[in-house]
Design an enzyme around this catalytic site. Structure first.
Site, PDB file in Angstrom:
ATOM      1  CB  SER A 124      -0.850   0.059   1.277  1.00 11.96           C
ATOM      2  OG  SER A 124      -1.641  -1.069   1.410  1.00 11.96           O
ATOM      3  CG  HIS A 158      -2.192  -0.289  -4.145  1.00  9.79           C
ATOM      4  ND1 HIS A 158      -2.613   0.980  -3.894  1.00  9.79           N
ATOM      5  CD2 HIS A 158      -2.482  -0.997  -3.027  1.00  9.79           C
ATOM      6  CE1 HIS A 158      -3.139   1.054  -2.687  1.00  9.79           C
ATOM      7  NE2 HIS A 158      -3.069  -0.142  -2.142  1.00  9.79           N
ATOM      8  CD  GLU A 170      -2.581   4.017  -6.246  1.00  8.52           C
ATOM      9  OE1 GLU A 170      -2.670   5.239  -6.239  1.00  8.52           O
ATOM     10  OE2 GLU A 170      -2.117   3.380  -5.293  1.00  8.52           O
ATOM     11  CG  ASN A 230      -3.137   3.759   1.128  1.00 10.97           C
ATOM     12  OD1 ASN A 230      -4.179   3.792   1.777  1.00 10.97           O
ATOM     13  ND2 ASN A 230      -2.796   2.712   0.400  1.00 10.97           N
TER      14      ASN A 230
HETATM   15  N1  LIG Z   1      -6.188  -4.255   3.507  1.00 14.75           N
HETATM   16  C1  LIG Z   1      -6.290  -3.413   2.516  1.00 14.75           C
HETATM   17  O1  LIG Z   1      -7.304  -2.713   2.382  1.00 14.75           O
HETATM   18  C2  LIG Z   1      -5.188  -3.308   1.516  1.00 14.75           C
HETATM   19  C3  LIG Z   1      -5.438  -2.652   0.299  1.00 14.75           C
HETATM   20  C4  LIG Z   1      -4.410  -2.608  -0.654  1.00 14.75           C
HETATM   21  C5  LIG Z   1      -3.184  -3.165  -0.372  1.00 14.75           C
HETATM   22  N2  LIG Z   1      -2.979  -3.785   0.831  1.00 14.75           N
HETATM   23  C6  LIG Z   1      -1.661  -4.390   1.068  1.00 14.75           C
HETATM   24  O2  LIG Z   1      -1.752  -5.767   0.818  1.00 14.75           O
HETATM   25  C7  LIG Z   1      -0.865  -6.485   1.688  1.00 14.75           C
HETATM   26  C8  LIG Z   1      -1.657  -7.506   2.494  1.00 14.75           C
HETATM   27  O3  LIG Z   1      -2.665  -6.853   3.233  1.00 14.75           O
HETATM   28  P1  LIG Z   1      -3.910  -7.633   3.855  1.00 14.75           P
HETATM   29  O4  LIG Z   1      -4.906  -6.615   4.218  1.00 14.75           O
HETATM   30  O5  LIG Z   1      -4.298  -8.760   2.956  1.00 14.75           O
HETATM   31  O6  LIG Z   1      -3.257  -8.209   5.186  1.00 14.75           O
HETATM   32  P2  LIG Z   1      -3.743  -9.455   6.055  1.00 14.75           P
HETATM   33  O7  LIG Z   1      -3.214  -9.207   7.414  1.00 14.75           O
HETATM   34  O8  LIG Z   1      -5.203  -9.699   5.875  1.00 14.75           O
HETATM   35  O9  LIG Z   1      -2.993 -10.691   5.367  1.00 14.75           O
HETATM   36  C9  LIG Z   1      -1.603 -10.818   5.337  1.00 14.75           C
HETATM   37  C10 LIG Z   1      -1.302 -12.289   5.141  1.00 14.75           C
HETATM   38  O10 LIG Z   1       0.102 -12.464   4.932  1.00 14.75           O
HETATM   39  C11 LIG Z   1       0.448 -13.683   5.545  1.00 14.75           C
HETATM   40  N3  LIG Z   1       1.886 -13.699   5.759  1.00 14.75           N
HETATM   41  C12 LIG Z   1       2.617 -12.927   6.604  1.00 14.75           C
HETATM   42  N4  LIG Z   1       3.924 -13.255   6.494  1.00 14.75           N
HETATM   43  C13 LIG Z   1       4.011 -14.228   5.566  1.00 14.75           C
HETATM   44  C14 LIG Z   1       5.096 -14.978   5.011  1.00 14.75           C
HETATM   45  N5  LIG Z   1       6.345 -14.768   5.414  1.00 14.75           N
HETATM   46  N6  LIG Z   1       4.826 -15.905   4.062  1.00 14.75           N
HETATM   47  C15 LIG Z   1       3.557 -16.132   3.676  1.00 14.75           C
HETATM   48  N7  LIG Z   1       2.486 -15.450   4.157  1.00 14.75           N
HETATM   49  C16 LIG Z   1       2.717 -14.517   5.091  1.00 14.75           C
HETATM   50  C17 LIG Z   1      -0.358 -13.709   6.837  1.00 14.75           C
HETATM   51  O11 LIG Z   1      -0.474 -15.012   7.364  1.00 14.75           O
HETATM   52  C18 LIG Z   1      -1.689 -13.154   6.362  1.00 14.75           C
HETATM   53  O12 LIG Z   1      -2.581 -14.164   5.940  1.00 14.75           O
HETATM   54  C19 LIG Z   1      -0.171  -5.427   2.537  1.00 14.75           C
HETATM   55  O13 LIG Z   1       1.034  -5.075   1.927  1.00 14.75           O
HETATM   56  C20 LIG Z   1      -1.150  -4.256   2.498  1.00 14.75           C
HETATM   57  O14 LIG Z   1      -0.536  -3.032   2.718  1.00 14.75           O
HETATM   58  C21 LIG Z   1      -3.945  -3.870   1.770  1.00 14.75           C
END
Ligand SMILES: NC(=O)c1ccc[n+]([C@@H]2O[C@H](COP(=O)([O-])OP(=O)(O)OC[C@H]3O[C@@H](n4cnc5c(N)ncnc54)[C@H](O)[C@@H]3O)[C@@H](O)[C@H]2O)c1
Length: 323
Positions: A124, A158, A170, A230
């Protein structure tokens, strides 16, 4: 002339809310086989059960046929080891918002996978350029041919949350990203049923091309902390100028927003994004810019300390009783 994405098999790392959503649109819309990996077995289990729910909802609404839903579900396979990504053409990484974690993953992917495999991150806010630099092979410099080739296949892709619903992606170029990588990543995002906003740091000065009619026009064009969405959104989260309900009402009734900002910002954004992710994004923005408007509020820090992570943990600014 548009270029094909050439993705015959996709790897997705992280089966949280974003990774699962990316696997979903890739299997349903782009129709590519997906290898899904998460370090947590429980997360994989709940992710796949969510996917089943989403597919049956789409079938009951007549959006897809039962047969198409089954085909999409069959395209998704779980792998317990990233070594099994050997024959994927593209990886989308969606693990927690942590630079060191993402760098370690990209370092190992670049060592194990073909140099032709596109390595995309769904971060993000983190610099794509920094993540790309972590793929320089050990013992090589950024100016060696291998030190240039490997980072050139890294790109920011993104997606927005919830992925199956939101129409925007994005597309962010690191300074090292090749044109071919960008074009293929954009083609893939489009195949997922999305429009991609293209932002390129390599250009002389701000440059923007909007790729698809469903994109809004965007003015920023660089691999800056928080990218467009963001960087603009996060300051909202720090302005605790009134109560949750009063801020909501002001935006809804005074500014004609369809939802109040706390609903919009906290419910549909912060609580849905995950407060831990919001905190990580704000820390990246604050460190990257030094601008106090991005300094995370103590309240947000305390809520994360308390494990009030938003919808994913059942409690954030609002409560989410489990179904
Ligand atoms: N939540 C949002 O609205 C959003 C929107 C756009 C982008 N993002 C980005 O997407 C990414 C994920 O966000 P999210 O909301 O899905 O988070 P989340 O917490 O729901 O999921 C993250 C996942 O990564 C897994 N994980 C962590 N370390 C790991 C590893 N070493 N190997 C394999 N899996 C691993 C965790 O077990 C978890 O299931 C982040 O970089 C976040 O900034 C999030």
């Amino acid at each position: 002339m548009s270029i094909a994405h050439g993705v015959k098999r996709l790897g997705v790392i992280g089966a949280g809310q974003m990774g699962l959503g990316i696997a979903f649109v890739s299997a349903v819309h782009a129709k590519v086989p997906v290898l899904l990996h998460d370090k947590s077995v429980a997360q994989i289990k709940s992710g796949l059960s969510l996917m089943d729910k989403l597919l049956s909802k789409d079938v009951s609404k007549g959006k897809i046929t039962q047969e198409a839903a089954k085909e999409a579900r069959d395209r998704v396979a779980v792998v317990d080891d990233l070594k099994k990504f050997r024959d994927v053409d593209m990886v989308v990484e969606a693990v927690s918002e942590n630079l060191a974690l993402k760098q370690a993953i990209f370092r190992s992917l670049s060592a194990d996978l073909s140099p032709k495999t596109i390595l995309a991150t769904n971060t993000s806010s983190i610099s794509i350029t920094k993540i790309a630099a972590s793929t320089i092979p050990e013992g090589k410099t950024a100016s060696d041919p291998e030190g240039q080739a490997s980072p050139s296949r890294v790109v920011g892709l993104h997606f927005f949350n919830p992925v199956p619903v939101m129409k925007l992606v994005e597309l962010i170029a690191a300074v090292q990203t090749s044109k071919e990588t960008l074009e293929r990543a954009r083609a893939f995002a489009t195949a997922c049923g999305k429009g991609a906003v293209f932002r390129n740091l390599n250009a002389n000065g701000p440059m923007l091309t909007v790729q698809s009619c469903i994109c809004a026009e965007v003015t920023s064009s660089q691999d800056v902390p928080g990218f467009v969405a963001n960087a603009l959104l996060m300051p909202f989260l720090n302005e605790g100028v009134a109560t949750r309900d009063d801020i909501d009402k002001t935006f809804k009734l005074g500014m004609n927003h369809p939802m109040g900002p706390l609903q919009l910002v906290y419910l549909f954004t912060a609580d849905f994004i995950g407060l831990d992710t919001c905190l990580a994004i704000q820390q990246t923005l604050y460190t990257g810019t030094g601008d106090s408007k991005y300094r995370p509020s103590v309240l947000l820090e305390r809520m994360v300390d308390a494990q009030w992570l938003g919808k994913k943990s059942g409690k954030g600014f609002y409560d989410y009783p489990s179904e």
